[in-house]
Write an enzyme that holds these catalytic residues in place. Structure first.
Site, mmCIF file in Angstrom:
data_model
loop_
_atom_site.group_PDB
_atom_site.id
_atom_site.type_symbol
_atom_site.label_atom_id
_atom_site.label_comp_id
_atom_site.label_asym_id
_atom_site.label_seq_id
_atom_site.Cartn_x
_atom_site.Cartn_y
_atom_site.Cartn_z
ATOM 1 C CE LYS A 54 -3.887 -2.245 2.267
ATOM 2 N NZ LYS A 54 -4.551 -2.593 3.525
ATOM 3 C CD GLN A 98 -3.663 -4.744 6.352
ATOM 4 O OE1 GLN A 98 -3.493 -3.795 5.599
ATOM 5 N NE2 GLN A 98 -4.317 -5.834 5.981
ATOM 6 C CG ASP A 121 -9.762 -0.573 4.361
ATOM 7 O OD1 ASP A 121 -9.521 -0.892 3.182
ATOM 8 O OD2 ASP A 121 -9.019 -0.857 5.319
#
Ligand code: NAP
Length: 271
Positions: A54, A98, A121
């Site tokens: 990322k 994460q 997200d």
């Protein structure tokens, strides 16, 4: 006749190019450099790889990347305090925490502490609700990528019979919402679904997000269906003892003979 292979790498390269163009326009037109903060708690090897990738992709698109690597034992309060700082930081436009988080941390509390406008997200309850009610939302990237590939392949999806196998918050549920938003007739199957093979055989679009290696075989696939295999499973190599290989949730060799189009694993997900 074997199915057409849907090449996610091509789609991913196209999206990355579009993002880089938008970033350049924001810089040139408004002096804004979009910043993405990624928070990693603990040492999970797969998570470390995702976070590293990322960061690389963020920089390649011309954005600023901020990485926060915290020890596995970091108290939840400390993680929440970091999220609050990132929410307030004008240089940070997106925040990714994460998953999975260590067991002592309540993942829902941490995700819902992210400002919904920075929740890139799309896991915050506000974005989940916006998506469920057909409003503009930040949407989880994996199902959105599936939808983009399906639209690229089929154009209009309206009226198609779609079966999504797997009902996780990250893939299955948002995938079903997105397909519904495109006017598919959607079935969301899971581990308690009866006669799963029969359900799958109804699908014009079959999305597998199960996490079980090669569970969906060719005889569960309707002739000519489009099969999107989200699964990423590491299994022992057939050739080299001690080595591993990646397979999807679909048994590729049998599905490719029946499907009209299929995503291979590895190879569909831009890597
Ligand atoms: P997950 O949270 O473990 O959910 C799996 C889902 O599959 C659950 O809803 C479960 O049903 C269902 N399931 C399990 N066994 C089943 C069976 N025998 N028959 C029918 N349904 C069954 O997994 P996930 O996070 O959604 O991930 C799914 C797969 O996608 C994994 O292989 C993961 O590695 C991969 N993945 C890929 C990407 C990508 O970028 N390509 C991103 C995320 C995940 P219940 O709810 O009833 O337990």
């Amino acid at each position: 006749m074997a199915a057409m292979i849907i090449d996610g790498k091509v789609s991913a390269a196209k999206v990355r190019g579009q993002v880089a163009d938008k970033v350049a326009a924001l810089k040139a037109g408004h002096g804004i450099v979009p910043g993405l903060a990624v928070v990693l708690v603990g040492e999970d090897p797969a998570s470390r790889v995702y976070v590293k990738n990322k960061g690389v992709q963020t920089l390649e698109a011309g954005m600023a990347s901020f990485e926060y690597k915290l020890e596995a034992a970091t108290p939840e309060a400390e993680i929440l305090a970091l999220v609050a700082r990132l929410n307030a930081d004008p240089a940070v436009h997106g925040i990714l925490v994460q998953l999975p988080l260590p067991a002592h941390v309540d993942a829902a509390s941490v995700i819902n502490a992210i400002h919904p406008a920075k929740d890139v997200d799309g896991f915050h309850i506000s974005n989940v609700g916006l998506l469920a009610t057909g409003q503009k939302a930040l949407v989880p990237c994996t199902p959105l990528g599936c939808l983009m590939m399906l639209r690229d392949h089929h154009g209009d999806l309206a009226g198609m019979e779609a079966v999504v196998v797997g009902r996780s918050n990250i893939v299955g549920k948002p995938m079903a919402q997105l397909l519904l938003g495109d006017s598919c007739t959607v079935t969301l199957a899971h581990s308690r679904t009866q006669d799963l093979g029969e359900v799958c055989r109804r699908a014009d679009i079959l999305v597998a997000a199960v996490g079980r290696p090669e569970m969906i075989r060719g005889d569960w696939v309707k002739q000519g269906a489009t099969v999107i295999d989200v699964g990423i499973n590491r299994v022992p190599s057939l050739e080299d003892a001690g080595k591993t290989r990646l397979v999807g949730d679909c048994h590729f060799d049998s599905c490719v003979e029946v499907a009209g189009a299929i995503t291979p694993v590895p190879g569909a997900w831009g890597r």
